[in-house]
Design a protein around this motif. Structure first.
Motif, PDB file in Angstrom:
ATOM      1  N   TRP A  87       0.833  -1.209   0.000  1.00  6.61           N
ATOM      2  CA  TRP A  87       0.000   0.000   0.000  1.00  6.61           C
ATOM      3  C   TRP A  87       0.867   1.258   0.000  1.00  6.61           C
ATOM      4  CZ3 TRP A  87      -4.980   0.719  -1.026  1.00  6.61           C
ATOM      5  CH2 TRP A  87      -5.536   1.976  -0.739  1.00  6.61           C
ATOM      6  N   THR A  88       1.968   1.232   0.732  1.00  7.31           N
ATOM      7  CA  THR A  88       2.882   2.373   0.735  1.00  7.31           C
ATOM      8  C   THR A  88       3.476   2.585  -0.649  1.00  7.31           C
ATOM      9  OG1 THR A  88       3.455   2.044   3.070  1.00  7.31           O
ATOM     10  CG2 THR A  88       4.996   3.318   1.731  1.00  7.31           C
ATOM     11  N   ALA A  89       3.886   1.507  -1.302  1.00  5.66           N
ATOM     12  CA  ALA A  89       4.441   1.614  -2.654  1.00  5.66           C
ATOM     13  C   ALA A  89       3.394   2.147  -3.629  1.00  5.66           C
ATOM     14  CB  ALA A  89       4.959   0.256  -3.109  1.00  5.66           C
ATOM     15  N   LEU A  90       2.163   1.683  -3.494  1.00  5.76           N
ATOM     16  CA  LEU A  90       1.081   2.165  -4.352  1.00  5.76           C
ATOM     17  C   LEU A  90       0.827   3.647  -4.126  1.00  5.76           C
ATOM     18  CD1 LEU A  90      -1.369  -0.842  -3.939  1.00  5.76           C
ATOM     19  CD2 LEU A  90      -0.344  -0.106  -6.099  1.00  5.76           C
ATOM     20  N   THR A  91       0.828   4.061  -2.865  1.00  6.97           N
ATOM     21  CA  THR A  91       0.580   5.464  -2.533  1.00  6.97           C
ATOM     22  C   THR A  91       1.673   6.364  -3.098  1.00  6.97           C
ATOM     23  OG1 THR A  91      -0.584   4.855  -0.502  1.00  6.97           O
ATOM     24  CG2 THR A  91       0.297   7.088  -0.623  1.00  6.97           C
ATOM     25  N   ARG A  92       2.909   5.935  -2.967  1.00  4.31           N
ATOM     26  CA  ARG A  92       4.010   6.735  -3.502  1.00  4.31           C
ATOM     27  C   ARG A  92       3.948   6.810  -5.029  1.00  4.31           C
ATOM     28  NH1 ARG A  92       9.394   5.303   0.170  1.00  4.31           N
ATOM     29  NH2 ARG A  92       8.484   5.916   2.182  1.00  4.31           N
ATOM     30  N   ALA A  93       3.593   5.699  -5.666  1.00  3.84           N
ATOM     31  CA  ALA A  93       3.447   5.709  -7.121  1.00  3.84           C
ATOM     32  C   ALA A  93       2.339   6.665  -7.547  1.00  3.84           C
ATOM     33  CB  ALA A  93       3.159   4.293  -7.618  1.00  3.84           C
ATOM     34  N   ALA A  94       1.247   6.670  -6.810  1.00  3.09           N
ATOM     35  CA  ALA A  94       0.134   7.571  -7.131  1.00  3.09           C
ATOM     36  C   ALA A  94       0.546   9.018  -6.977  1.00  3.09           C
ATOM     37  CB  ALA A  94      -1.056   7.259  -6.230  1.00  3.09           C
ATOM     38  N   ALA A  95       1.345   9.318  -5.937  1.00  2.24           N
ATOM     39  CA  ALA A  95       1.812  10.691  -5.739  1.00  2.24           C
ATOM     40  C   ALA A  95       2.692  11.144  -6.898  1.00  2.24           C
ATOM     41  CB  ALA A  95       2.578  10.792  -4.421  1.00  2.24           C
ATOM     42  N   LEU A  96       3.596  10.280  -7.326  1.00  3.65           N
ATOM     43  CA  LEU A  96       4.471  10.605  -8.455  1.00  3.65           C
ATOM     44  C   LEU A  96       3.657  10.789  -9.732  1.00  3.65           C
ATOM     45  CD1 LEU A  96       7.370   8.087  -7.740  1.00  3.65           C
ATOM     46  CD2 LEU A  96       7.490  10.583  -7.552  1.00  3.65           C
ATOM     47  N   GLN A  97       2.677   9.921  -9.924  1.00  2.00           N
ATOM     48  CA  GLN A  97       1.849  10.015 -11.125  1.00  2.00           C
ATOM     49  C   GLN A  97       1.009  11.292 -11.117  1.00  2.00           C
ATOM     50  OE1 GLN A  97      -1.530   9.504 -12.203  1.00  2.00           O
ATOM     51  NE2 GLN A  97      -0.994   9.086 -14.324  1.00  2.00           N
ATOM     52  N   ALA A 154      -3.920  -9.971  -3.505  1.00  2.00           N
ATOM     53  CA  ALA A 154      -3.415  -9.018  -4.495  1.00  2.00           C
ATOM     54  C   ALA A 154      -4.547  -8.423  -5.316  1.00  2.00           C
ATOM     55  CB  ALA A 154      -2.401  -9.710  -5.409  1.00  2.00           C
ATOM     56  N   ARG A 155      -5.520  -9.249  -5.698  1.00  2.00           N
ATOM     57  CA  ARG A 155      -6.651  -8.747  -6.473  1.00  2.00           C
ATOM     58  C   ARG A 155      -7.485  -7.758  -5.669  1.00  2.00           C
ATOM     59  NH1 ARG A 155     -10.123 -13.385  -9.184  1.00  2.00           N
ATOM     60  NH2 ARG A 155     -11.242 -11.503  -9.846  1.00  2.00           N
ATOM     61  N   VAL A 156      -7.706  -8.075  -4.401  1.00  2.00           N
ATOM     62  CA  VAL A 156      -8.493  -7.183  -3.551  1.00  2.00           C
ATOM     63  C   VAL A 156      -7.780  -5.848  -3.367  1.00  2.00           C
ATOM     64  CG1 VAL A 156      -9.397  -6.844  -1.221  1.00  2.00           C
ATOM     65  CG2 VAL A 156      -9.684  -9.046  -2.354  1.00  2.00           C
ATOM     66  N   LEU A 157      -6.471  -5.913  -3.134  1.00  2.00           N
ATOM     67  CA  LEU A 157      -5.708  -4.694  -2.929  1.00  2.00           C
ATOM     68  C   LEU A 157      -5.672  -3.845  -4.202  1.00  2.00           C
ATOM     69  CD1 LEU A 157      -4.045  -3.004  -1.047  1.00  2.00           C
ATOM     70  CD2 LEU A 157      -2.042  -4.380  -1.598  1.00  2.00           C
ATOM     71  N   ALA A 158      -5.494  -4.482  -5.347  1.00  2.00           N
ATOM     72  CA  ALA A 158      -5.481  -3.748  -6.614  1.00  2.00           C
ATOM     73  C   ALA A 158      -6.829  -3.089  -6.868  1.00  2.00           C
ATOM     74  CB  ALA A 158      -5.126  -4.692  -7.758  1.00  2.00           C
ATOM     75  N   ALA A 159      -7.911  -3.830  -6.651  1.00  2.00           N
ATOM     76  CA  ALA A 159      -9.250  -3.283  -6.877  1.00  2.00           C
ATOM     77  C   ALA A 159      -9.543  -2.132  -5.924  1.00  2.00           C
ATOM     78  CB  ALA A 159     -10.293  -4.382  -6.714  1.00  2.00           C
ATOM     79  N   THR A 160      -9.139  -2.282  -4.665  1.00  2.00           N
ATOM     80  CA  THR A 160      -9.354  -1.223  -3.675  1.00  2.00           C
ATOM     81  C   THR A 160      -8.607   0.044  -4.046  1.00  2.00           C
ATOM     82  OG1 THR A 160      -9.630  -2.858  -1.915  1.00  2.00           O
ATOM     83  CG2 THR A 160      -9.105  -0.607  -1.241  1.00  2.00           C
ATOM     84  N   PHE A 161      -7.363  -0.134  -4.458  1.00  2.00           N
ATOM     85  CA  PHE A 161      -6.538   1.024  -4.791  1.00  2.00           C
ATOM     86  C   PHE A 161      -7.058   1.742  -6.026  1.00  2.00           C
ATOM     87  CE2 PHE A 161      -2.749   2.988  -6.733  1.00  2.00           C
ATOM     88  CZ  PHE A 161      -2.421   3.850  -5.705  1.00  2.00           C
ATOM     89  N   LEU A 162      -7.396   1.012  -7.071  1.00  2.00           N
ATOM     90  CA  LEU A 162      -7.880   1.648  -8.291  1.00  2.00           C
ATOM     91  C   LEU A 162      -9.233   2.316  -8.073  1.00  2.00           C
ATOM     92  CD1 LEU A 162      -6.810  -0.926 -11.016  1.00  2.00           C
ATOM     93  CD2 LEU A 162      -5.814   1.315 -10.536  1.00  2.00           C
ATOM     94  N   ALA A 163     -10.078   1.717  -7.246  1.00  2.00           N
ATOM     95  CA  ALA A 163     -11.348   2.363  -6.922  1.00  2.00           C
ATOM     96  C   ALA A 163     -11.111   3.675  -6.189  1.00  2.00           C
ATOM     97  CB  ALA A 163     -12.211   1.427  -6.081  1.00  2.00           C
ATOM     98  N   THR A 164     -10.123   3.677  -5.309  1.00  2.00           N
ATOM     99  CA  THR A 164      -9.777   4.900  -4.588  1.00  2.00           C
ATOM    100  C   THR A 164      -9.291   5.977  -5.547  1.00  2.00           C
ATOM    101  OG1 THR A 164      -9.146   3.595  -2.648  1.00  2.00           O
ATOM    102  CG2 THR A 164      -8.330   5.845  -2.745  1.00  2.00           C
ATOM    103  N   LEU A 165      -8.436   5.601  -6.489  1.00  2.00           N
ATOM    104  CA  LEU A 165      -7.954   6.572  -7.474  1.00  2.00           C
ATOM    105  C   LEU A 165      -9.089   7.098  -8.337  1.00  2.00           C
ATOM    106  CD1 LEU A 165      -4.580   5.138  -8.799  1.00  2.00           C
ATOM    107  CD2 LEU A 165      -4.989   6.698  -6.899  1.00  2.00           C
ATOM    108  N   ARG A 166     -10.012   6.216  -8.709  1.00  2.00           N
ATOM    109  CA  ARG A 166     -11.139   6.638  -9.537  1.00  2.00           C
ATOM    110  C   ARG A 166     -12.008   7.660  -8.809  1.00  2.00           C
ATOM    111  NH1 ARG A 166     -12.324   1.978 -11.050  1.00  2.00           N
ATOM    112  NH2 ARG A 166     -13.990   1.479  -9.590  1.00  2.00           N
ATOM    113  N   VAL A 167     -12.244   7.424  -7.519  1.00  2.00           N
ATOM    114  CA  VAL A 167     -13.009   8.376  -6.716  1.00  2.00           C
ATOM    115  C   VAL A 167     -12.281   9.715  -6.624  1.00  2.00           C
ATOM    116  CG1 VAL A 167     -13.834   8.886  -4.383  1.00  2.00           C
ATOM    117  CG2 VAL A 167     -14.248   6.639  -5.385  1.00  2.00           C
ATOM    118  N   ALA A 168     -10.968   9.664  -6.417  1.00  2.00           N
ATOM    119  CA  ALA A 168     -10.177  10.895  -6.322  1.00  2.00           C
ATOM    120  C   ALA A 168     -10.244  11.683  -7.625  1.00  2.00           C
ATOM    121  CB  ALA A 168      -8.726  10.568  -5.972  1.00  2.00           C
ATOM    122  N   ALA A 169     -10.083  10.995  -8.751  1.00  2.00           N
ATOM    123  CA  ALA A 169     -10.121  11.670 -10.051  1.00  2.00           C
ATOM    124  C   ALA A 169     -11.494  12.270 -10.321  1.00  2.00           C
ATOM    125  CB  ALA A 169      -9.746  10.694 -11.156  1.00  2.00           C
ATOM    126  N   GLN A 170     -12.548  11.525 -10.011  1.00  2.00           N
ATOM    127  CA  GLN A 170     -13.898  12.026 -10.232  1.00  2.00           C
ATOM    128  C   GLN A 170     -14.189  13.233  -9.352  1.00  2.00           C
ATOM    129  OE1 GLN A 170     -16.223   8.502  -9.511  1.00  2.00           O
ATOM    130  NE2 GLN A 170     -15.934   7.702 -11.582  1.00  2.00           N
TER     131      GLN A 170
END
Length: 209
Positions: A87-97, A154-170
């Protein structure tokens, strides 16, 4: 040989981008339902066959920018140190992106996306685009996990993270008064990751910088 190959690839990338931008512009001007592949191709002065070499349809052309950003997110995640919790790696990647993405509410890209946001004819393709990247992201996350049920976790974590990003973008598209990075920080603070418990605002703030 390498120089020629590089030139061809740059030309292809330029044509793909031109088709994407033409699709967005026409969709905003006339509505997504009235845009045709022929009209997009004509706007870029290429043939219908050339369009088909780049995209399977107008929806894929419209969401090309989103696909590029999602693929870039996957690259940034893969570049994070493997010793970091996923989750930390995902969060940092999202910040960079987010830093690499458009972060100006006055950007034409944001204005176009806001006008197309939530259009019924585009929702299904958007869901499909996220599903495709979700599989690849889950595979990358799985390489960082140990213990039981790695593929499922891994699938649950990926789905959770992408849903979070989608909400943030919207939310940012609907309320662009704050920088995308700030919106992302707030949304991630409210998300409960599939592993590791609730990160909390202080932890998210530290990870996003």
């Amino acid at each position: 040989m390498d120089e020629c190959t590089g030139l061809r690839e740059r030309k292809k990338a330029a044509t793909r981008l031109a088709l994407h931008e033409a699709a967005l512009r026409l969709a905003v001007e006339h509505g997504p339902d009235r845009v045709t592949v022929e009209a997009i191709a004509d706007a870029v002065n290429v043939s219908r066959r050339t369009f088909s070499n780049y995209f399977s349809g107008k929806e894929e052309a419209l969401f090309h920018g989103d696909t590029v950003r999602l693929r870039r997110l996957l690259e940034l995640f893969a570049e994070q140190p493997t010793e970091l919790p996923p989750w930390t790696a995902l969060t940092r990647a999202a910040a960079l992106q987010a830093d690499e993405s458009y972060d100006d509410p006055a950007e034409p890209w944001l204005n176009r996306r806001r006008r197309l946001h939530g259009h019924p004819s585009l929702v299904a393709h958007q869901v499909g685009a996220y599903a495709a990247i979700e599989r690849d992201l889950a595979a990358e996350i799985a390489r960082r996990l140990t213990g039981p049920d790695v593929p499922l976790r891994a699938r649950v974590l990926a789905a959770t993270f992408l849903a979070t990003l989608r909400v943030a973008a919207q939310h940012w598209i609907e309320h662009p008064d704050a920088p995308l990075r700030d919106v992302l920080r707030d949304v991630l603070a409210h998300a409960t990751p599939a592993a590791g418990g609730l990160p909390g605002k202080s932890r998210i703030a530290a990870e996003l910088g």
